[in-house]
Design an enzyme around this catalytic site. Structure first.
Site, PDB file in Angstrom:
ATOM      1  CE  LYS B  74      -4.061   1.985   2.583  1.00  0.00           C
ATOM      2  NZ  LYS B  74      -4.817   1.974   3.738  1.00  0.00           N
ATOM      3  CB  SER B 149      -7.928   3.980   2.919  1.00  0.00           C
ATOM      4  OG  SER B 149      -7.267   3.167   3.765  1.00  0.00           O
ATOM      5  CB  SER B 173      -8.358   1.219   5.753  1.00  0.00           C
ATOM      6  OG  SER B 173      -9.014   2.342   5.816  1.00  0.00           O
TER       7      SER B 173
END
Lengths: 104, 479, 474
Positions: B74, B149, B173
């Site tokens: 990420k 997210s 997330s």
């Protein structure tokens, strides 16, 4: 209950956060920020809680670090990502009010 | 697909026997990413360095199950020499000069980082649509969000580009996008994984975790990520194998389902699916009780206060002085700050840090913030109380399946409400995992979360693997 | 007596003497190449987290102990949020809710009157980076960013500028003697801000507060407060009102100048630092730190006076920590401490200053020093002659006796020998003898001088005087 913040309230929090709010955006933020602040008002619906606080879900107390020096950056690395620098210094627009810093 | 649909142990054997090379895996990965380009899962690819590393690995002995295995990271996790943007304009050209601890750990195992995945800007959002680089798409339906997210990580694993991805979970997330895309996603116990190098959103809630398409791989990656890090005072000592209970029989297990999780905030379809899953448990002599839990309906409110408050402070460092984009020719220092930040941050981020600043200012700190910290402690105690009687808490991960990418974004509360079921876990600092339990009528994944007491990730994997086997969601990539 | 009663409070920041910074393991140093003592934590890089230096906690405990503070047993840190280019994260990690020390005091001696100066609290925090302001830009050097600080805040309990001065001197002495800080105001390792307000009588509420920031020396603290009192008195006399404000002392103008008027209270948006779990201070930690606290300045002074050293010399010794530590190693010896102090503060100090050495860098170890003191106190050697052999004493390993005997400066105490010389000088100076007998006391000094000259300064003066008087008076 009013459904938006005053312009002054928006400009105050914008100043705290160092965010510029243009005239065009002002109206939008007056409504949006108010919506979020209405959300957080729900905290006042909670009763019967104890005073103990949780700062974070820590498991342990702090483990102190021995006072032994580790590797440091070369000044060149310090400047690598800095948009403005001169000699070994990182440069910013002149801060007129000398000693203004409150930190220390 | 030649290799990447195989169980990890088989891939490992192929590598060990020199039947394939790490570069073969990369070929497959990058071909898949290229084919799925439209999904917009990545912000930055690490192709050149990845192949360089893969070549180097050819002369090194295969010493662990994850050796030579590609992984996506990420983009809020710092990678030395590899652009790390947190999906923000303000870090568009930021190249970190150090590695996050999890990146060091991945490198130690000789996994290969293939790229940095798309996400909500600074992880603020629930649909990855706040990304400066545009939203990733859901592989199950390209008109849908893949959640947020960690939307890019979810997208790429669900699309079959790669077996492993790192996500971060501040208020769901990891679990929520895993639910929307049919993946296994774990938010470990707070402190289980070092946060050093994770660009902070809300420090008391953030936690890095693995996203995979099966339970075993997930536990395997958590083995690599976890452990005490001297650079993160909040990290905890770990010395256990998280795969150890996988496949072990569940004996005398009691499960609680909070009524709030099954209330009408959740779509009928999802509630039905969860009930079917509960039935599977009961059929296997697992006792399931519906219970009331105090405070958890207020977790979102606490989250808004705490996460926005901490974020307003954590994001103050982006000022255009030491790194990141900077407004050129400012009139003065104040001008540098406001112009850099106003141009560098997107709307969601600006809104949150303004509200966060407000909540901490003057008397508000007492009225809102301190009160939130008090009630947070009570939520944690409420979980403790339930866990005195029950081994697990379960419930749906999300209230709906993934919605449309072009759904309106004009309600600032919406992104918080998307996470209403996953946020309580972050409040208490306990572990939670999403396991896919079926598909909706319109063929979108539905997920269930399994929650356990602190440090009980291995037990979560045990129940998850049990359900994985019973439900057999999405195919044959299990061990 | 002024018609206004000043109320003064002092805030002091001291940089702690540690190897590394408070929240990172880069070096805590002064005077190095710009931006060479940093790492990603000091620069506030995204994703970095603080660690906590053990020694900072130890020094905090130590300072709290010697400032008679209560010690917080479980504490956390807080974030103080404000944007400023010298503040890398745009928040400073400090202690707002749970300062490590609180409710303490130090005692000052104001011309014989003892007074307690109460300490409200002392907390640990990180220093900012150093900014240099030029016309074109402000330049940032992050070497200082993250240097550990203790901020010590008094109650508004001082009433004169002199008390403020005495408090700061006392504080500096204590923190210096305990190695908490080197307390160099000129290098910024000790920085003082003063708050002052005036009111007519003690029962009145406090007057408008003025803060004087970053004053460069202790004497300037006193001076700036005097100037500020005078300025405020004049305004109050003229019924002029003024706003709460921050001023600084301009040492060229020799007066305070306005920096800014405080409009509303600063909004620092404090909240507890989530990245640093609770710090627990155990009995064991406190005990271990206490073991490292040396004899404190006041106790030293008392001890010296008790041993016969004058008050002035006792103070002088305490002001020179090297010498004070040196003499503390021989407090149990049976020697003339007055002589020892005179030697250390006189000839030896002069020698050390000239040579730019510390006493530890000379060959004068404790044993030889004791010998030297004894030789001086039994007058085997005069102070005048000592000067001639001091360099040898300080640089050679030979015994003091050996140096004295081999250097032709031994004090002549042989009575027969001296009587001979006295007779010789009396015979050679009949006018002086007459002058003396006619009551001119000065004449005896002349004769003394002649005798000393004859013996090349080696004669024991007391002995000569007694022989001479004997001869002249009989």
């Amino acid at each position: 209950m009013k459904n938006k913040l005053t312009k002054e309230e928006v400009l105050h929090v914008a100043d705290l956060a160092r965010i510029e709010v243009t005239k065009e955006e002002l109206e939008k933020y007056q409504v949006e920020l108010k919506k979020l602040l209405d959300d957080v008002e729900k905290i006042n619906e909670v009763e019967n809680y104890d005073d103990e606080i949780m700062i974070a879900p820590w498991t342990n107390n702090t483990t102190l670090r021995s006072d032994v020096e580790g590797p440091m950056l070369d000044p060149k690395e310090v400047l690598l990502n800095a948009p403005h620098h001169t000699a070994n210094y990182i440069a910013v627009p002149t801060v007129i009010n000398e000693n203004e810093s409150e930190g220390a | 697909m030649k290799y990447l649909n195989k169980p990890i142990k088989e891939i490992n054997k192929l590598l060990k026997d020199k039947k394939i090379k790490p570069t073969d895996l990369l070929d497959e990965v990058y071909a898949s990413i290229e084919a799925n380009k439209d999904l917009n899962a990545y912000i930055t690819l690490n192709k050149e360095e990845a192949y360089k590393k893969a070549k180097e690995l050819e002369s090194i002995e295969v010493d662990n199950l994850l050796f030579g295995i590609p992984i996506a990271v990420k983009d809020n996790i710092c990678t030395k020499g590899l652009r790390t943007t947190a999906a923000s304009h303000i870090l568009e050209n930021f190249v970190p000069i150090y590695d996050a601890t999890v990146v060091e750990k991945i490198n130690e195992k000789n996994m290969i980082i293939i790229g940095k995945t798309n996400m909500d800007e600074f992880a603020m959002g629930s649909s990855s649509r706040t990304s400066y680089f545009g939203a990733p798409k859901n592989p199950w339906n390209h008109d849908k969000i893949s959640g947020g997210s960690s939307g890019g990580s979810a997208t790429t694993v669900a699309a079959g580009d790669v077996l492993f991805a790192l996500g971060s979970d501040t208020g769901g997330s990891i679990r929520q996008p895993a639910s929307y895309t049919g993946l296994v996603g774990m938010k470990p116990t707070y402190g289980r994984v070092s946060r050093y190098g994770l660009i902070a959103f809300a420090s008391s809630l953030d936690q890095i975790g693995p996203m995979t398409n099966n339970v075993y791989n997930n536990a395997l990656l958590l083995n690599v990520l976890s452990g005490k890090d001297n650079k993160d005072l909040t990290s905890i000592e770990t010395d256990e194998d998280f795969t150890r209970l996988i496949g072990k029989p569940l004996k005398d297990v009691k499960v609680a389902v909070p009524n709030f999780f099954m209330s009408d905030i959740v779509s009928d379809e999802i509630r039905e699916k969860v009930k079917e899953t509960i039935k599977i448990l009961e059929d296997n002599k697992i006792k399931v009780d519906y219970i009331d839990m105090k405070y958890i309906d207020k977790a979102v409110t606490l989250y808004q206060i705490i996460a926005m408050g901490e974020a307003s402070s954590n994001l103050a460092r982006f000022d255009g002085i030491r790194y990141g984009s900077s407004y050129e020719n400012p009139e003065n220092i104040y001008d540098l700050y406001v112009k850099t930040r106003s141009r560098g941050f997107g709307a969601e981020v600006k809104r949150r840090i303004m509200v966060g600043s407000y909540l901490l200012s003057g008397e508000n700190a007492k009225i809102y913030y301190n009160k939130a910290l008090s009630i947070r402690d009570d939520i944690a105690k409420e979980f403790d109380k339930v866990f005195e009687k029950y081994d697990y808490i379960i419930g749906p991960t999300t209230t709906t399946t993934a919605y449309n990418l072009d759904d309106p974004m004009d309600d600032p509360s919406k992104s918080f409400m998307d996470d209403v079921l996953v946020i309580p876990v972050n409040m208490a600092g306990i572990p939670g995992l999403n396991i896919p339990i079926g598909l909706s009528k319109d063929n979108m994944p539905i997920g269930m979360q399994i929650i356990a007491p602190k440090y009980e990730e291995a037990k979560i994997y045990q129940l998850a693997s049990f359900l994985e086997e019973k439900i057999n969601f999405g195919g044959d990539t299990n061990e | 007596m002024s018609k206004y009663l000043p109320t003064i409070g002092i805030e002091v920041h001291v940089e702690l003497k540690t190897n590394t910074k408070i929240f990172s393991n880069s070096r805590n140093g002064y005077g190095s190449v710009v931006n060479s003592l940093t790492n990603v934590v000091d620069l506030g890089y995204p994703g970095t987290l603080p660690t906590l230096n053990e020694e900072v906690i130890n020094l905090g405990i130590k300072a709290a102990t010697v400032l008679n503070c209560k010690i917080r047993r479980k504490m956390h840190f807080d974030r103080k949020n404000y944007f400023y280019p010298d503040n890398p994260k745009n928040y400073q990690i400090t202690q707002n809710d749970t300062p490590i020390g609180y409710d303490g005091y130090v005692e000052i001696n104001d011309d014989g009157v003892m007074k307690k100066i109460y300490i409200e609290e002392m907390h640990i925090e990180e220093d900012t980076c150093k900014s240099t302001h030029r016309k074109d830009n402000t330049y940032l050097d992050f070497n200082r960013a993250g240097v550990p600080l203790i901020e010590i805040v008094t109650k508004p309990c001082m009433t004169t500028p002199n008390e403020a001065k005495l408090y700061l001197e006392k504080l500096r002495e204590l923190l210096f003697y305990t190695d908490v800080s080197d307390c160099k105001m000129e290098e910024g390792s000790m920085r003082a801000d003063a708050n002052i307000s005036l009111r007519k009588k003690e029962s009145d509420p406090f007057g408008t507060k003025v803060e004087i920031k970053n004053i460069g020396s202790i004497s300037n603290v006193k001076l700036s407060l005097e100037k500020e009192i005078a300025r405020q008195e004049k305004m109050l006399d003229n019924n002029e009102s003024f706003k709460e404000q921050t001023r600084r002392f301009d040492s060229k103008l020799n007066d305070t100048v306005l920096m800014r008027v405080k409009e509303t209270g600063n909004d620092y948006r404090y909240f507890p630092e989530p990245d640093i779990p609770f710090v627990e201070i155990t009995d064991e930690m406190i005990e271990n730190v206490k073991k490292t606290i040396p004899m404190l300045p006041d106790e030293r002074r008392e001890k010296y006076i008790e041993l016969g050293i004058s008050e002035i010399n006792s103070n002088k010794l305490v002001q020179n920590r090297d010498l004070s530590d040196y003499i503390n190693d021989l407090l149990d010896e049976k020697i003339d401490f007055q002589v020892a102090a005179n030697l250390l503060l006189g000839d030896i100090s002069a020698y050390l200053n000239k040579e730019e050495k510390t006493i530890e860098e000379t060959t004068l170890n404790i044993e030889r020093f004791i010998d030297l003191v004894n030789n001086v106190s039994n007058k085997t050697i005069s102070s005048k002659n000592l000067k001639d052999i001091l360099e040898t004493i300080m640089t050679k390993e030979d015994s003091i006796e050996k140096i004295i005997s081999s250097s032709d400066v031994q004090n002549i105490t042989d009575e027969n020998l001296l009587t001979e010389v006295v007779d010789k000088i009396i015979d050679a100076n009949p006018e002086s003898v007459n002058d003396y007998k006619n009551g001119h006391d000065r004449a005896i000094k002349y004769l003394m001088g002649q005798i000393m000259k004859e013996t090349k300064g080696g004669a024991n003066p007391a002995l000569v005087m007694s022989i001479l008087k004997d001869k002249l008076d009989n």
